[in-house]
Enzyme design. Structure first.
Site, PDB file in Angstrom:
ATOM      1  N   SER A 188       0.838  -1.194  -0.001  1.00  0.00           N
ATOM      2  CA  SER A 188      -0.132   0.002   0.160  1.00  0.00           C
ATOM      3  C   SER A 188       1.023   1.281  -0.108  1.00  0.00           C
ATOM      4  O   SER A 188       1.812   1.173   0.281  1.00  0.00           O
ATOM      5  CB  SER A 188      -0.753   0.126   1.285  1.00  0.00           C
ATOM      6  OG  SER A 188      -1.861   0.779   1.185  1.00  0.00           O
ATOM      7  N   CYS A 189       0.269   2.413  -0.427  1.00  0.00           N
ATOM      8  CA  CYS A 189       1.001   3.701  -0.171  1.00  0.00           C
ATOM      9  C   CYS A 189       1.635   3.846   1.006  1.00  0.00           C
ATOM     10  O   CYS A 189       1.098   3.404   2.082  1.00  0.00           O
ATOM     11  CB  CYS A 189      -0.130   4.681  -0.570  1.00  0.00           C
ATOM     12  SG  CYS A 189       0.623   6.534  -0.071  1.00  0.00           S
ATOM     13  N   PRO A 190       2.762   4.402   0.855  1.00  0.00           N
ATOM     14  CA  PRO A 190       3.717   4.900   0.052  1.00  0.00           C
ATOM     15  C   PRO A 190       4.742   3.729  -0.330  1.00  0.00           C
ATOM     16  O   PRO A 190       5.705   4.184  -1.012  1.00  0.00           O
ATOM     17  CB  PRO A 190       4.318   5.974   0.755  1.00  0.00           C
ATOM     18  CG  PRO A 190       4.637   5.558   2.070  1.00  0.00           C
ATOM     19  CD  PRO A 190       3.661   4.537   2.559  1.00  0.00           C
ATOM     20  N   MET A 191       4.526   2.692  -0.065  1.00  0.00           N
ATOM     21  CA  MET A 191       5.695   1.521  -0.542  1.00  0.00           C
ATOM     22  C   MET A 191       6.017   1.386  -1.846  1.00  0.00           C
ATOM     23  O   MET A 191       7.386   1.214  -2.150  1.00  0.00           O
ATOM     24  CB  MET A 191       5.359   0.254   0.415  1.00  0.00           C
ATOM     25  CG  MET A 191       5.569   0.307   1.960  1.00  0.00           C
ATOM     26  SD  MET A 191       6.999   1.219   2.216  1.00  0.00           S
ATOM     27  CE  MET A 191       8.313  -0.123   2.402  1.00  0.00           C
TER      28      MET A 191
END
Lengths: 78, 202
Positions: free
Chosen positions: A16-19
């Protein structure tokens, strides 16, 4: 147009964001200018985020496809 | 006797004219229409980012870590000034009691320091809230604050501890996680802000 040789694939599926952005940034640190990378992600927000990341960092987003579940980005590094 | 024609009496129009000058109708419209599209190819001239991490609440620490790691990933020089409750986040997870006198020790006993022991500001329910939040994060592939902190450090985010808070809570450099910057004070923050940093207070 010459066929792009993908130097490295970054698998950010399920993240998921920001990965997706963070993993991509970590991976490209060691790659030379002009190298092409392929990023796979399932996060719907990554469509806008990848574009923003490229705009800020100066890399070029050359291709962007999706099969509905997985988003695929091809980026040529600055 | 001479007579003069009286000027039309319109105090409202006079008042507007006194404040703004008479509006020129054509120019602003033309200027709006001529606004250029932002050029997509030109690289953006970036400013530094300075995040002031004041809070130690789980959700705010999460936001800090997400923004800090993303900003560094985008090639922006990123600094995080950690102060007050935010400083407790950067104490090693393994530390249980910190401080030198009984008050400092009691403070750390009441709120365990370390990034893995954060409480929610709402719906904490004696740890039930953070536990559920952790489960949900795992389920949806959201990185934990600790994972994001490691990513941020790898991408070169500088974490600057507040000297005054360290003194007040009796924290020593060896209590803090590896890779923290030199402790600094408010003047450093203001200096960075007036030079070239975009501030974020969390």
């Amino acid at each position: 147009m010459a066929v792009l040789e993908i130097t490295q694939q970054i698998d950010a599926r399920g993240l998921s964001c920001p990965m997706p952005i963070v993993k991509t940034a970590q991976a490209v640190k060691v790659l030379p200018s002009g190298a092409a990378i392929e990023v796979l992600a399932t996060d719907a927000g990554s469509v806008k985020d990848m574009a923003a990341w490229c705009r800020t960092t100066g890399h070029t987003l050359v291709d962007q496809t999706s099969d509905g579940a997985v988003y695929r980005f091809v980026i040529v590094l600055k | 006797m001479t007579t003069e024609t009286l000027a039309p009496f319109d105090p409202l129009a006079d008042a507007i004219a006194a404040v703004d000058g008479w509006p020129e109708a054509v120019e602003p419209v033309r200027a709006l229409a001529a606004l250029p599209e932002p050029e997509p190819a030109a690289s953006v001239a970036t400013r530094d980012i300075l995040i002031i991490d004041y809070s130690g609440d789980l959700e705010k620490v999460w936001a800090t870590m997400i923004l800090a790691s993303t900003s560094a990933a985008m090639g922006v020089r990123t600094r995080v000034f950690v102060t007050f409750w935010g400083l407790q986040v950067f104490v090693k997870d393994s530390k249980r009691i910190t401080g030198e006198n009984w008050m400092q020790k009691m403070m750390s006993a009441m709120q365990r320091p370390g990034i893995s022991h954060r409480k929610l500001s709402k719906m904490n329910f004696f740890g039930m809230g953070p536990w559920m939040m952790g489960r949900l994060a795992k389920q949806y592939g959201v990185a934990s604050p600790k994972e994001l902190l490691e990513a941020a450090q790898m991408l070169g985010v500088e974490f600057i501890p507040c000297q005054m808070t360290m003194d007040m809570f009796g924290l020593k450099p060896e209590d803090m996680i590896e890779g923290m910057g030199e402790p600094a004070g408010a003047a450093t923050v203001i200096g960075l802000l007036i030079e070239n940093s975009t501030p974020l207070f969390i």
